[in-house]
Scaffold this motif. Structure first.
Motif, PDB file in Angstrom:
ATOM      1  N   SER A   1       0.841  -1.175   0.000  1.00 36.46           N
ATOM      2  CA  SER A   1       0.000   0.000   0.000  1.00 36.46           C
ATOM      3  C   SER A   1       0.886   1.238   0.000  1.00 36.46           C
ATOM      4  CB  SER A   1      -0.903  -0.011   1.242  1.00 36.46           C
ATOM      5  OG  SER A   1      -1.590   1.206   1.363  1.00 36.46           O
ATOM      6  N   SER A   2       0.554   2.191  -0.814  1.00 33.49           N
ATOM      7  CA  SER A   2       1.320   3.441  -0.842  1.00 33.49           C
ATOM      8  C   SER A   2       0.719   4.489   0.078  1.00 33.49           C
ATOM      9  CB  SER A   2       1.386   3.982  -2.273  1.00 33.49           C
ATOM     10  OG  SER A   2       0.075   4.249  -2.743  1.00 33.49           O
ATOM     11  N   SER A   3      -0.389   4.146   0.736  1.00 39.68           N
ATOM     12  CA  SER A   3      -0.990   5.069   1.692  1.00 39.68           C
ATOM     13  C   SER A   3      -0.430   4.806   3.085  1.00 39.68           C
ATOM     14  CB  SER A   3      -2.515   4.913   1.685  1.00 39.68           C
ATOM     15  OG  SER A   3      -2.873   3.649   2.208  1.00 39.68           O
ATOM     16  N   THR A   4      -1.046   5.333   4.125  1.00 41.60           N
ATOM     17  CA  THR A   4      -0.557   5.129   5.488  1.00 41.60           C
ATOM     18  C   THR A   4      -1.332   4.050   6.231  1.00 41.60           C
ATOM     19  OG1 THR A   4      -2.009   6.898   6.270  1.00 41.60           O
ATOM     20  CG2 THR A   4       0.258   7.505   5.660  1.00 41.60           C
TER      21      THR A   4
ATOM     22  N   ALA B   1      -2.013  -2.733   4.388  1.00 41.12           N
ATOM     23  CA  ALA B   1      -2.159  -3.287   3.049  1.00 41.12           C
ATOM     24  C   ALA B   1      -3.203  -4.396   3.061  1.00 41.12           C
ATOM     25  CB  ALA B   1      -0.822  -3.820   2.557  1.00 41.12           C
TER      26      ALA B   1
END
Length: 186
Positions: free
Chosen positions: A1-4, A7
């Motif tokens: 996941s590239s968010s915070t 995943a």
């Protein structure tokens, strides 16, 4: 996941559910693992927490019915391969317990292949309570035999031509070695 966020998240919120939250199975080759975790960040690759003070289950259980090792751990850096710590002063169970049901095997083998001033097993205690031991041995057998002679031992040492089988050093008036048998101390 590239968010915070996570995943992936698998959660069972029904206390009556007796199934696993995540199942991974493979029938692949020798390089195929059912589960693999890799971290290149500043934290480790896995945490297993059993958060139930009233529970008696294991946080991690490993079983193996093949000829391989149930747990294999390797450290190629400068850290320890394993650390086991009991942080509860009221806990009277052993920090590590080793049991074997083998009729010819050994319960624990420790090999130290370093060439400097090393110890295969080292024990230390920091208590003034009597009957405490840094390294202790007890023989509760009923007629087994040592590899040296036909008797059993609580602690046995064996050496070649230049070593010391069992040695003791006493500091500040202590006793280096003490033994007793048949009611007679020696």
């Amino acid at each position: 996941s590239s968010s915070t966020g996570n995943a992936g998240r698998f959660e069972i919120t029904n206390a009556a559910n007796n199934t696993d939250a995540l199942v991974a199975t493979t029938n692949g080759g020798a390089a195929s693992w059912a589960f693999r975790a890799t971290s290149t960040g500043t934290q480790g690759a896995g945490i297993f927490t059993y958060n139930n003070a009233a529970g008696a289950a294991n946080a991690l259980r490993v079983t193996n019915n093949g000829s391989g090792t149930a747990i294999s751990a390797t450290a190629s850096g400068t850290g320890a391969v394993g650390t086991f710590q009991n942080t509860n002063a009221a806990n009277t169970t052993p920090t590590v317990s080793v049991a074997s049901n083998s009729t010819t095997g050994v319960g624990l083998i420790v090999t130290q292949s370093g060439t400097g001033q090393v110890s295969a097993i080292s024990g230390s205690i920091s208590t003034s309570t009597g009957a405490s031991t840094a390294v202790g041995g007890a023989d509760f057998s009923s007629g087994g035999a040592s590899p040296i002679e036909a008797r059993t031992y609580g602690v046995l040492g064996q050496t070649g031509t230049t070593g010391i089988a069992v040695g003791g050093y006493a500091l500040a008036g202590g006793t280096a070695l003490r033994g007793s048998g048949g009611g007679v101390s020696g």
